[in-house]
Design an enzyme around this catalytic site. Structure first.
Site, PDB file in Angstrom:
ATOM      1  N   LYS A 133       5.284   2.048  -7.241  1.00 38.47           N
ATOM      2  CA  LYS A 133       6.507   1.241  -7.055  1.00 38.47           C
ATOM      3  C   LYS A 133       6.253  -0.239  -7.333  1.00 38.47           C
ATOM      4  O   LYS A 133       7.073  -0.906  -7.970  1.00 38.47           O
ATOM      5  CB  LYS A 133       7.036   1.426  -5.629  1.00 38.47           C
ATOM      6  CG  LYS A 133       8.218   0.509  -5.314  1.00 38.47           C
ATOM      7  CD  LYS A 133       9.003   0.933  -4.108  1.00 38.47           C
ATOM      8  CE  LYS A 133       8.338   0.592  -2.815  1.00 38.47           C
ATOM      9  NZ  LYS A 133       9.196   0.929  -1.664  1.00 38.47           N
ATOM     10  N   ASN A 171      13.583   0.615  -2.821  1.00 43.85           N
ATOM     11  CA  ASN A 171      12.966   1.897  -2.476  1.00 43.85           C
ATOM     12  C   ASN A 171      13.224   2.963  -3.523  1.00 43.85           C
ATOM     13  O   ASN A 171      12.507   3.947  -3.589  1.00 43.85           O
ATOM     14  CB  ASN A 171      13.479   2.379  -1.125  1.00 43.85           C
ATOM     15  CG  ASN A 171      13.031   1.458   0.000  1.00 43.85           C
ATOM     16  OD1 ASN A 171      11.895   0.986   0.013  1.00 43.85           O
ATOM     17  ND2 ASN A 171      13.925   1.162   0.919  1.00 43.85           N
ATOM     18  N   ARG A 189      10.146   7.368  -2.852  1.00 41.08           N
ATOM     19  CA  ARG A 189      11.568   7.439  -3.174  1.00 41.08           C
ATOM     20  C   ARG A 189      11.873   6.995  -4.615  1.00 41.08           C
ATOM     21  O   ARG A 189      12.953   7.219  -5.131  1.00 41.08           O
ATOM     22  CB  ARG A 189      12.379   6.591  -2.167  1.00 41.08           C
ATOM     23  CG  ARG A 189      12.444   7.217  -0.788  1.00 41.08           C
ATOM     24  CD  ARG A 189      12.932   6.252   0.279  1.00 41.08           C
ATOM     25  NE  ARG A 189      11.864   5.375   0.765  1.00 41.08           N
ATOM     26  CZ  ARG A 189      12.008   4.463   1.729  1.00 41.08           C
ATOM     27  NH1 ARG A 189      13.175   4.311   2.321  1.00 41.08           N
ATOM     28  NH2 ARG A 189      10.986   3.703   2.112  1.00 41.08           N
ATOM     29  N   ALA A 215       0.810  -1.226   0.000  1.00 40.16           N
ATOM     30  CA  ALA A 215       0.000   0.000   0.000  1.00 40.16           C
ATOM     31  C   ALA A 215       0.841   1.273   0.000  1.00 40.16           C
ATOM     32  O   ALA A 215       0.323   2.355  -0.226  1.00 40.16           O
ATOM     33  CB  ALA A 215      -0.931  -0.006   1.208  1.00 40.16           C
ATOM     34  N   TYR A 245      10.479  -5.843 -43.429  1.00 45.54           N
ATOM     35  CA  TYR A 245       9.426  -5.718 -42.418  1.00 45.54           C
ATOM     36  C   TYR A 245       8.272  -6.654 -42.775  1.00 45.54           C
ATOM     37  O   TYR A 245       7.702  -6.558 -43.874  1.00 45.54           O
ATOM     38  CB  TYR A 245       8.900  -4.274 -42.329  1.00 45.54           C
ATOM     39  CG  TYR A 245       7.687  -4.208 -41.438  1.00 45.54           C
ATOM     40  CD1 TYR A 245       7.789  -4.534 -40.090  1.00 45.54           C
ATOM     41  CD2 TYR A 245       6.429  -3.877 -41.937  1.00 45.54           C
ATOM     42  CE1 TYR A 245       6.678  -4.527 -39.256  1.00 45.54           C
ATOM     43  CE2 TYR A 245       5.311  -3.858 -41.114  1.00 45.54           C
ATOM     44  CZ  TYR A 245       5.451  -4.189 -39.768  1.00 45.54           C
ATOM     45  OH  TYR A 245       4.355  -4.192 -38.945  1.00 45.54           O
ATOM     46  N   THR A 305       3.780   0.007   8.548  1.00 45.83           N
ATOM     47  CA  THR A 305       3.648  -1.410   8.175  1.00 45.83           C
ATOM     48  C   THR A 305       2.746  -2.200   9.138  1.00 45.83           C
ATOM     49  O   THR A 305       2.037  -3.116   8.700  1.00 45.83           O
ATOM     50  CB  THR A 305       5.047  -2.061   8.070  1.00 45.83           C
ATOM     51  OG1 THR A 305       5.869  -1.579   9.146  1.00 45.83           O
ATOM     52  CG2 THR A 305       5.720  -1.715   6.764  1.00 45.83           C
ATOM     53  N   TYR A 327      -0.469  -1.339 -42.971  1.00 46.38           N
ATOM     54  CA  TYR A 327      -1.268  -0.297 -42.327  1.00 46.38           C
ATOM     55  C   TYR A 327      -1.695   0.727 -43.366  1.00 46.38           C
ATOM     56  O   TYR A 327      -0.852   1.332 -44.039  1.00 46.38           O
ATOM     57  CB  TYR A 327      -0.426   0.368 -41.229  1.00 46.38           C
ATOM     58  CG  TYR A 327      -1.159   1.378 -40.394  1.00 46.38           C
ATOM     59  CD1 TYR A 327      -2.404   1.093 -39.837  1.00 46.38           C
ATOM     60  CD2 TYR A 327      -0.593   2.626 -40.137  1.00 46.38           C
ATOM     61  CE1 TYR A 327      -3.070   2.024 -39.063  1.00 46.38           C
ATOM     62  CE2 TYR A 327      -1.257   3.560 -39.353  1.00 46.38           C
ATOM     63  CZ  TYR A 327      -2.501   3.256 -38.827  1.00 46.38           C
ATOM     64  OH  TYR A 327      -3.164   4.172 -38.056  1.00 46.38           O
TER      65      TYR A 327
HETATM   66  C1  UD1 Z   1      10.954  -1.779   5.978  1.00 44.89           C
HETATM   67  C2  UD1 Z   1      11.205  -2.177   7.419  1.00 44.89           C
HETATM   68  C3  UD1 Z   1      12.716  -2.298   7.651  1.00 44.89           C
HETATM   69  C4  UD1 Z   1      13.281  -3.329   6.697  1.00 44.89           C
HETATM   70  C5  UD1 Z   1      12.920  -3.008   5.234  1.00 44.89           C
HETATM   71  C6  UD1 Z   1      13.242  -4.218   4.376  1.00 44.89           C
HETATM   72  C7  UD1 Z   1       9.394  -1.302   8.851  1.00 44.89           C
HETATM   73  C8  UD1 Z   1       8.973  -0.216   9.746  1.00 44.89           C
HETATM   74  N1  UD1 Z   1      10.617  -1.198   8.325  1.00 44.89           N
HETATM   75  O1  UD1 Z   1      11.523  -0.487   5.779  1.00 44.89           O
HETATM   76  O2  UD1 Z   1      12.992  -2.695   8.982  1.00 44.89           O
HETATM   77  O3  UD1 Z   1      14.693  -3.415   6.854  1.00 44.89           O
HETATM   78  O4  UD1 Z   1      11.512  -2.737   5.094  1.00 44.89           O
HETATM   79  O5  UD1 Z   1      13.099  -3.938   3.008  1.00 44.89           O
HETATM   80  O6  UD1 Z   1       8.640  -2.241   8.658  1.00 44.89           O
HETATM   81  N2  UD1 Z   1       3.586  -0.377   3.339  1.00 44.89           N
HETATM   82  C9  UD1 Z   1       2.197  -0.387   3.406  1.00 44.89           C
HETATM   83  N3  UD1 Z   1       1.567   0.563   4.145  1.00 44.89           N
HETATM   84  C10 UD1 Z   1       2.237   1.500   4.866  1.00 44.89           C
HETATM   85  C11 UD1 Z   1       3.647   1.518   4.799  1.00 44.89           C
HETATM   86  C12 UD1 Z   1       4.288   0.567   4.030  1.00 44.89           C
HETATM   87  O7  UD1 Z   1       1.569  -1.243   2.783  1.00 44.89           O
HETATM   88  O8  UD1 Z   1       1.575   2.301   5.528  1.00 44.89           O
HETATM   89  C13 UD1 Z   1       4.265  -1.400   2.517  1.00 44.89           C
HETATM   90  C14 UD1 Z   1       5.062  -0.806   1.364  1.00 44.89           C
HETATM   91  O9  UD1 Z   1       4.265  -0.735   0.194  1.00 44.89           O
HETATM   92  C15 UD1 Z   1       6.226  -1.780   1.233  1.00 44.89           C
HETATM   93  C16 UD1 Z   1       6.408  -2.339   2.628  1.00 44.89           C
HETATM   94  O10 UD1 Z   1       5.206  -2.067   3.336  1.00 44.89           O
HETATM   95  O11 UD1 Z   1       5.928  -2.855   0.376  1.00 44.89           O
HETATM   96  C17 UD1 Z   1       7.598  -1.723   3.363  1.00 44.89           C
HETATM   97  O12 UD1 Z   1       7.430  -0.318   3.452  1.00 44.89           O
HETATM   98  P1  UD1 Z   1       8.639   0.693   3.196  1.00 44.89           P
HETATM   99  O13 UD1 Z   1       8.138   2.064   3.447  1.00 44.89           O
HETATM  100  O14 UD1 Z   1       9.280   0.407   1.914  1.00 44.89           O
HETATM  101  O15 UD1 Z   1       9.607   0.283   4.402  1.00 44.89           O
HETATM  102  P2  UD1 Z   1      11.183   0.442   4.487  1.00 44.89           P
HETATM  103  O16 UD1 Z   1      11.507   1.835   4.855  1.00 44.89           O
HETATM  104  O17 UD1 Z   1      11.826  -0.125   3.292  1.00 44.89           O
HETATM  105 CA    CA Z   2      11.074  -0.849   1.355  1.00 45.74          CA
END
Ligand code: UD1
Ligand code: CA
Length: 449
Positions: free
Chosen positions: A24, A229, A17, A12, A351, A83, A372
């Site tokens: 993404k 990311n 980034r 979600a 072609y 998360t 075409y």
């Molecule tokens: C996260 C982990 C980090 C880990 C890394 C591994 C947390 C807080 N941190 O960091 O410890 O080393 O992944 O790759 O868990 N997402 C949602 N909803 C939200 C936020 C995120 O669905 O509200 C999903 C994102 O789409 C993504 C995943 O959760 O697929 C991870 O989120 P992201 O923001 O990329 O976390 P990182 O900063 O990479």
């Molecule tokens: Ca991530």
């Protein structure tokens, strides 16, 4: 008895980034969206149902997910508040009868089936929570696993880590599994006490440890844990994925003369004894039978190629191409939506589009199917054994009969029947001595500027 698990994939996040208008999750590795890599691997590890949490640009992500696993359960996280908050969005899925919940991130696409099976085993052996850890020389961006007396007691996010904690190179791979009956109560205890004011799933480790639960870290290879990311990490993951795919291909008997210069897609199927010269790109949907050679600098997508064919150098095969056995397609030929019968040769600068070509046809250099008309795509049909002279334009819709012969330089606008010889060009006129007359005339009238 083997424990059952329900996977929840978090997809979600905004993916800010990436600095991209494309979500993404829909950026690709090996021609397949990141989220689909995750869903496919989890499916192949034996999950009957998969829950995916979508939010940012939910519709596009949902469509991609449904394309790779139609019966996925979709949950919506309306605001992206971390998360742990995302897992709670799939709360209804926890009614499922599974013993364990596996949580995966949609942006860690290289997770491996064998890792998922190991995680299940660690839970079966008595752990209450399993987190995956991996070691990386430059850990910036990842959560760090904090160990005490050989046990993992917490995960600290980069932004909240102390200078000493930042030096830790044992990182959180994101993949985590929990015995289901602990999950809700642990998630409900998480507070957004961090620099981003988010509900961090990683806080679950500290809370579980305080409650006396057994948290185990399973170390996994870095190549299976890298997260994406930004576009640099995307490129890095592509490098890892391609290297792995090349290795799999070579061990299956495919000859790669310069492996590092050949790029595959997730579904490329190549038989043993196919030779691939340097600098070849395979987009999605390619299948190649044994004994075929793909020569250097060819770009091939959506094509099925039969046995003992020779494609390239510098050939471009676009989607919906079906090349039968012993066909030759040479340099600077572009083929699209076409069936090419066995033994046919299309060797130079041509072609072919929206066309059905029979067996043992010779297509001369510079042949163009004019498919075409400015409004619609039109069909060309060329019969068995036909000979198409060089520099011919076949203006579709058109049908060229079996064993017919088209004179070079023709523009063919009328159907040609079996065994017919067709000329479609102005008749040549030779005028003896006329160059001298021409020369005299032009020098007399010459204007000097
Ligand atoms: C996260 C982990 C980090 C880990 C890394 C591994 C947390 C807080 N941190 O960091 O410890 O080393 O992944 O790759 O868990 N997402 C949602 N909803 C939200 C936020 C995120 O669905 O509200 C999903 C994102 O789409 C993504 C995943 O959760 O697929 C991870 O989120 P992201 O923001 O990329 O976390 P990182 O900063 O990479
Ligand atoms: Ca991530």
């Amino acid at each position: 008895m083997l424990r059952t698990f329900l996977p929840i994939v978090l997809a979600a996040g905004e993916g800010r980034r990436m600095k991209s208008v494309l979500p993404k999750m829909l950026h690709k590795i090996g021609g397949l969206p990141l989220i689909c890599h995750v869903v496919r691997t989890i499916k192949s590890a034996g999950a009957e149902k998969i829950a995916v949490v979508v939010g940012s640009r939910a519709e596009a992500v949902t469509t991609a997910v449904k394309e790779c696993a139609a019966n996925t359960l979709i949950f919506h996280q309306k605001e992206q508040r971390g998360t742990a908050h995302a897992v709670l969005a799939a709360r209804a899925a926890l009614q499922n009868s599974a013993d364990d919940i596996l949580i995966a991130f949609g942006d860690t696409p290289l997770l491996a089936e064998k890792v998922l099976l190991k995680i299940q085993k660690v839970l079966a052996d008595g752990a209450d929570i399993v987190v995956t850890g991996f070691r990386i020389n430059q850990p910036a961006g990842y959560g760090r696993l904090i160990e005490e007396k050989g046990r993992i007691i917490a995960i600290v996010e980069e932004k909240d880590a102390s200078i000493d904690e930042k030096k830790i190179t044992f990182c959180n791979g994101g993949l985590m599994a929990i015995k289901k009956h602990y999950l809700l109560s642990l998630l409900n205890a998480i507070r957004p006490n961090n620099s981003r004011r988010e509900y961090y799933l990683t806080d679950i480790v500290k809370i579980a440890t305080q409650r006396g639960l057994y948290v185990k870290a399973l170390e996994v290879p870095m190549v299976n844990a890298v997260g994406i990311n930004n576009c640099a990490e995307l490129a890095n993951a592509e490098i890892i994925w391609q290297r792995d795919k090349r290795q799999t291909m070579m061990l299956a008997g495919v000859v790669l003369q310069a492996p590092e210069s050949v790029f595959f897609s997730y579904d490329t199927e190549i038989a043993a004894d196919v030779v691939i010269e340097p600098h070849v790109f395979f987009g999605p949907g390619v299948k190649i039978a044994a004994g075929t050679t793909i020569r250097a600098f060819s770009h091939i997508e959506g094509a099925s190629i039969g046995a003992n064919a020779e494609i390239g150098p510098y050939a471009r095969l676009r989607p919906d191409v079906d090349v039968h056995s012993n066909v030759k397609i040479g340099n600077f030929c572009e083929i699209k939506k076409a069936m090419i019968g066995s033994g046919t040769k299309i060797n130079h600068l041509t072609y072919i589009g929206n066309t059905e070509i029979g067996t043992h046809v010779n297509i001369g250099a510079g042949t163009i199917t004019c498919n075409y008309d400015g409004y619609n795509k039109q069909q060309t049909k060329i019969g068995d054994g036909a000979f198409i002279g060089s520099n011919t334009s076949l203006v579709a819709p058109i049908s060229i009969g079996n064993h017919s012969y088209i004179a070079s330089g023709s523009v063919i606008t009328k159907n040609v029947l079996d065994d017919e010889l067709a000329f479609g060009r102005a008749r040549q006129v030779n005028k003896p001595g006329q160059t001298r007359v021409l020369h005299k005339k032009t020098t007399k009238n010459k204007v000097t500027l």
